[in-house]
Scaffold this motif. Sequence first.
Motif, PDB file in Angstrom:
ATOM      1  N   VAL A  25       0.842  -1.203   0.000  1.00  0.00           N
ATOM      2  CA  VAL A  25       0.000   0.000   0.000  1.00  0.00           C
ATOM      3  C   VAL A  25       0.876   1.253   0.000  1.00  0.00           C
ATOM      4  N   LYS A  26       1.929   1.234   0.806  1.00  0.00           N
ATOM      5  CA  LYS A  26       2.840   2.375   0.871  1.00  0.00           C
ATOM      6  C   LYS A  26       3.532   2.603  -0.476  1.00  0.00           C
ATOM      7  N   ALA A  27       3.997   1.510  -1.100  1.00  0.00           N
ATOM      8  CA  ALA A  27       4.666   1.638  -2.394  1.00  0.00           C
ATOM      9  C   ALA A  27       3.704   2.182  -3.448  1.00  0.00           C
ATOM     10  N   PHE A  28       2.459   1.747  -3.386  1.00  0.00           N
ATOM     11  CA  PHE A  28       1.463   2.241  -4.330  1.00  0.00           C
ATOM     12  C   PHE A  28       1.260   3.744  -4.174  1.00  0.00           C
ATOM     13  N   LYS A  29       1.125   4.191  -2.943  1.00  0.00           N
ATOM     14  CA  LYS A  29       0.914   5.624  -2.694  1.00  0.00           C
ATOM     15  C   LYS A  29       2.110   6.443  -3.194  1.00  0.00           C
ATOM     16  N   GLU A  30       3.320   5.924  -2.967  1.00  0.00           N
ATOM     17  CA  GLU A  30       4.510   6.661  -3.399  1.00  0.00           C
ATOM     18  C   GLU A  30       4.646   6.705  -4.915  1.00  0.00           C
ATOM     19  N   SER A  31       4.024   5.756  -5.605  1.00  0.00           N
ATOM     20  CA  SER A  31       4.114   5.738  -7.068  1.00  0.00           C
ATOM     21  C   SER A  31       3.114   6.686  -7.726  1.00  0.00           C
ATOM     22  N   LEU A  32       2.083   7.092  -6.997  1.00  0.00           N
ATOM     23  CA  LEU A  32       1.003   7.867  -7.604  1.00  0.00           C
ATOM     24  C   LEU A  32       1.463   9.170  -8.258  1.00  0.00           C
ATOM     25  N   PRO A  33       2.346   9.952  -7.624  1.00  0.00           N
ATOM     26  CA  PRO A  33       2.766  11.208  -8.280  1.00  0.00           C
ATOM     27  C   PRO A  33       3.520  10.991  -9.584  1.00  0.00           C
ATOM     28  N   HIS A  34       3.986   9.766  -9.823  1.00  0.00           N
ATOM     29  CA  HIS A  34       4.810   9.494 -11.003  1.00  0.00           C
ATOM     30  C   HIS A  34       4.033   8.787 -12.120  1.00  0.00           C
ATOM     31  N   ILE A  35       2.736   8.596 -11.926  1.00  0.00           N
ATOM     32  CA  ILE A  35       1.913   7.941 -12.943  1.00  0.00           C
ATOM     33  C   ILE A  35       1.487   8.989 -13.971  1.00  0.00           C
ATOM     34  N   SER A  36       1.894   8.793 -15.206  1.00  0.00           N
ATOM     35  CA  SER A  36       1.748   9.840 -16.224  1.00  0.00           C
ATOM     36  C   SER A  36       0.301  10.161 -16.552  1.00  0.00           C
ATOM     37  N   TRP A  37      -0.576   9.185 -16.485  1.00  0.00           N
ATOM     38  CA  TRP A  37      -1.960   9.422 -16.907  1.00  0.00           C
ATOM     39  C   TRP A  37      -2.840   9.966 -15.771  1.00  0.00           C
ATOM     40  N   MET A  38      -2.312  10.039 -14.558  1.00  0.00           N
ATOM     41  CA  MET A  38      -3.105  10.487 -13.415  1.00  0.00           C
ATOM     42  C   MET A  38      -2.680  11.897 -13.012  1.00  0.00           C
ATOM     43  N   ASP A  39      -3.622  12.821 -13.039  1.00  0.00           N
ATOM     44  CA  ASP A  39      -3.287  14.190 -12.650  1.00  0.00           C
ATOM     45  C   ASP A  39      -3.203  14.305 -11.128  1.00  0.00           C
ATOM     46  N   LYS A  40      -2.763  15.470 -10.659  1.00  0.00           N
ATOM     47  CA  LYS A  40      -2.472  15.652  -9.239  1.00  0.00           C
ATOM     48  C   LYS A  40      -3.705  15.449  -8.363  1.00  0.00           C
ATOM     49  N   ASP A  41      -4.835  16.026  -8.768  1.00  0.00           N
ATOM     50  CA  ASP A  41      -6.045  15.901  -7.952  1.00  0.00           C
ATOM     51  C   ASP A  41      -6.474  14.452  -7.800  1.00  0.00           C
ATOM     52  N   SER A  42      -6.421  13.711  -8.891  1.00  0.00           N
ATOM     53  CA  SER A  42      -6.811  12.303  -8.850  1.00  0.00           C
ATOM     54  C   SER A  42      -5.813  11.491  -8.031  1.00  0.00           C
ATOM     55  N   GLU A  70      -5.780   8.940  -0.755  1.00  0.00           N
ATOM     56  CA  GLU A  70      -6.748   8.945   0.346  1.00  0.00           C
ATOM     57  C   GLU A  70      -7.537   7.635   0.377  1.00  0.00           C
ATOM     58  N   LYS A  71      -7.882   7.133  -0.791  1.00  0.00           N
ATOM     59  CA  LYS A  71      -8.607   5.861  -0.822  1.00  0.00           C
ATOM     60  C   LYS A  71      -7.715   4.726  -0.328  1.00  0.00           C
ATOM     61  N   ALA A  72      -6.451   4.723  -0.756  1.00  0.00           N
ATOM     62  CA  ALA A  72      -5.526   3.678  -0.306  1.00  0.00           C
ATOM     63  C   ALA A  72      -5.382   3.708   1.212  1.00  0.00           C
ATOM     64  N   ILE A  83       3.826  -5.080  -9.993  1.00  0.00           N
ATOM     65  CA  ILE A  83       4.895  -4.089  -9.958  1.00  0.00           C
ATOM     66  C   ILE A  83       4.938  -3.377  -8.603  1.00  0.00           C
ATOM     67  N   GLN A  84       3.780  -3.225  -7.959  1.00  0.00           N
ATOM     68  CA  GLN A  84       3.756  -2.601  -6.633  1.00  0.00           C
ATOM     69  C   GLN A  84       4.408  -3.514  -5.601  1.00  0.00           C
ATOM     70  N   ALA A  85       4.205  -4.826  -5.735  1.00  0.00           N
ATOM     71  CA  ALA A  85       4.864  -5.769  -4.830  1.00  0.00           C
ATOM     72  C   ALA A  85       6.374  -5.724  -5.022  1.00  0.00           C
TER      73      ALA A  85
END
Length: 881
Positions: A572-589, A595-597, A782-784
């Motif tokens: 879960v922690k690794a997933f949250k840390e990857s979110l800012p680097h996901i190209s298709w997901m904007d900052k608000d999302s 928050e959901k994680a 990949i998150q694992a």
Amino acid sequence: MPQRQARPSTDEGNYYIYQSAPLLQDNLGNGGPHPSPAPSITDRLGSILQNPLTTLNKILLILLLVFLLLSSIFIGLFIGSQHKLNIEPGTPGGKHPPSTFTSIVTVPSITTATVTTTSVTTVTRAPAPGPSSPPEEASKECFTPECVVLSAAILSSLDTSQDPCENFYEYATGGWRKAHPLPSDKGRFGNFNLLFQENQQIVRDILNFNGSIAIASLKESADKQLLTKLRNLYYSCMDEDTLDQLGEGPLNDFVGRIQKLYRGQSTEIANAKGSNNQQEGLTAALAFLHSRGVPALFEFGVEGDAAVDPNFMILWFQQPRLGLPSKEYFEDQTMRKVYESVLEHLLSPHYGEEENRHMSQVLVNNEDAVNVWPPWPWPPWGDDDGDGDDSPEHRRKNATELAGEVVRFEWKLARASLDLDILYQDPLYTYNKVPISNITETVTQVNFPNYFATFTPRNYPTEVIVTYPAYTRSLTSILNDTDTDVLEAYLVTRAALALAPRLGTSTESWKAVRNLQEVLQGIKPGAVGDRAEYCVNSVDQALGFATGRYFVNETFAGDSKEKGTKVITDIVKAFKESLPHISWMDKDSAVAAAEKADAIRVKVGYPVSPNTLSSQSLLRYYALVKIGKFGYFNNMLSASASDVYKEWQQLGKRRDLDAWEMTPATVNAYFNPPANEIVFPAGILRPPFFNKDWPPYLNYGAFGQVASHELTHAFDSAGRLYNQEGKLEEWWTNATSERFKERQDCLERQYSAYTVEDGHGGKVHVNGNLTSGENIGDSGIIQAYRAWKAQYDDSFKAGNEYLLPGLNYTRDQLFFIAFGRIWAENIKPEALVQRVRTDPHSPAQFRVDGTLHNVPEFARAFNCSPRAKLNPPTEKRCLLW
């Protein structure tokens, strides 16, 4: 049942339709009795280590350990020598030249004959893997007996003749698949099934009267009562002599009750306001079937109101399960003929040539029925002395005619039903909240007030969520065009298909249903497995939280729960840390996704409700299940009725946030979108998925795939439509949703291009739309991997990332090997086709190779060529995370 929201993650397992499926879909224990495999050398060693050692045992154990140690050393030397022999001179890193090998696969056919096929294949062998750490670390190996056995198990799983960069599934599982030929009584058998059998063996030992627990040794009275109830159910199933003596009687009694209710032999209901005999007969028969868990015409269930208040339990209405697995089977003329023949056998005892025969004595007059809950007859609509028409004119059609018409009737229901890919993948489309009058005024052939009174006498529903409104309109039209005799016969076949497996194996009804399973799954005709395996599974279905109490005491001690939970929370922690680097997901999302994680509830091991650790809690939970020593058929009916009753009692109440939908010994896991929870039973936290003493690169590769799969479901094609409170709404920005859809479409195209052999020279394409959510879930590996990497330095310093003897692989490579080998399975073509048509999970091969196709870290770990199948260019990958 409603369109349930829980998402079990495997592809084994559940009878109910889920909006998104579990890690596995088919029930690991269904399909009748299964044999236990012969014990492996690992099993024997484990048995020796768990029992007191005699002098002879000590000597043998020492010899065995020496043998294993020498074997591992020789294996390592052999692999090294082969590597040196095959390196091309002058090529950096070395590369094996193409080699030709012959593969001989023996597959038990549908008949008693055995079909052997030989194929000659040319493959490019991968370079022998090199160390991922400095050379001096190579000496930091573990040579304990446990490490030697684990190393041997991993080596034996592999087929190193394969190129891991071209066909990693075969590379990681080929050895296991060769060593575990498909049992003749199964259409499919894999690592999930093998662990399920091991768990069953533990439970079986508990259930035996002379097993590991003596009732006299138990201190609490509740424990004694609970274990007695479990053992009585088990032995009522194992008592085949009694089952053979009863023959068709229990099913005949049940069917007789259906027929009497359907024919209006209940004067109390016939006088209801605005009713008629035909309407009340159908209503009474349907309520009788549904109250005992037998599906017919439609299904109701209780789940959260996903769009308003996910924790407020409301009524859901959906299409029924069918006698054949999917629409495609009804369009197959050969399969229709098989199904028609099966139904004819099931109908013959009730619609034979003896037109003047008397109906079987109903269960209300059966001595064993006194111990069945709810009380028979239930619902309490009159007595058994009504004036129903049992004349020859009423049954003017025989079994052969009726069987054909029932198949055509079900085919109409199938065509009227929503396609599974939409049912599984589009929660917005399948959420249609309407006043209850939309149902009651449309399907006028059923008196719904009387129907609901069977289940909720004090809480009449005013609203209902309909998954597919068009089905209700179609159902009304179909019922209007259906002869009453055909409808009655349909209800009889629904009961027989569901309940005949609970009869003795010598009965014609049991054989007929088994024949259908054999054809659908490619099982060898007449091959029946170990009765004990079937009976342990029955006990788990009926009283699984109670068996779980004793199972977790045997298998889930120490810090297993804490270490398993750490793997999940690290992911879960690794997933949250990857979110800012996901190209298709904007900052608000990305912020909302984090928050959901954070809001996801993690449940590991066993439930608090009912409390696995409290025998009193479990006794209360199963208070309505009445178990007689010799009434297996009635015992299971009582358990089913209790489950239905407990579900309906939740209507109009708040969700029990501590409740579980899987029992502790289950080899599976699930994500529940409205509850926003991921759940991992103790049954899956065992080898080859997890061991608290394994090096993390194995735990994060194997169990980490299960954990990341469930977490990723919260953000897949369906899960992403539930916010952090479990509420159904679009909470991503429009731009993020559009870019996500592009990647989802990429995955759909990728998996739709995969095909499986149908066993008759043809190919069937995987349905990339049906499997979309599960494929996205699998991409979470990949998150694992990132979670393992994030904890690696601290873990290495603590000495936890130790190497295993004889394994000439890097830790990165072993991470992916651990991931691949959990999906090892053998499967018949018939069972594979059924899976492609009905299962929202892709076949095992594509759950491995299809997933790794989109993981560049895998290609780097195995030094894959840019031309390798599993190392495509970036523009051809479907990258999500």
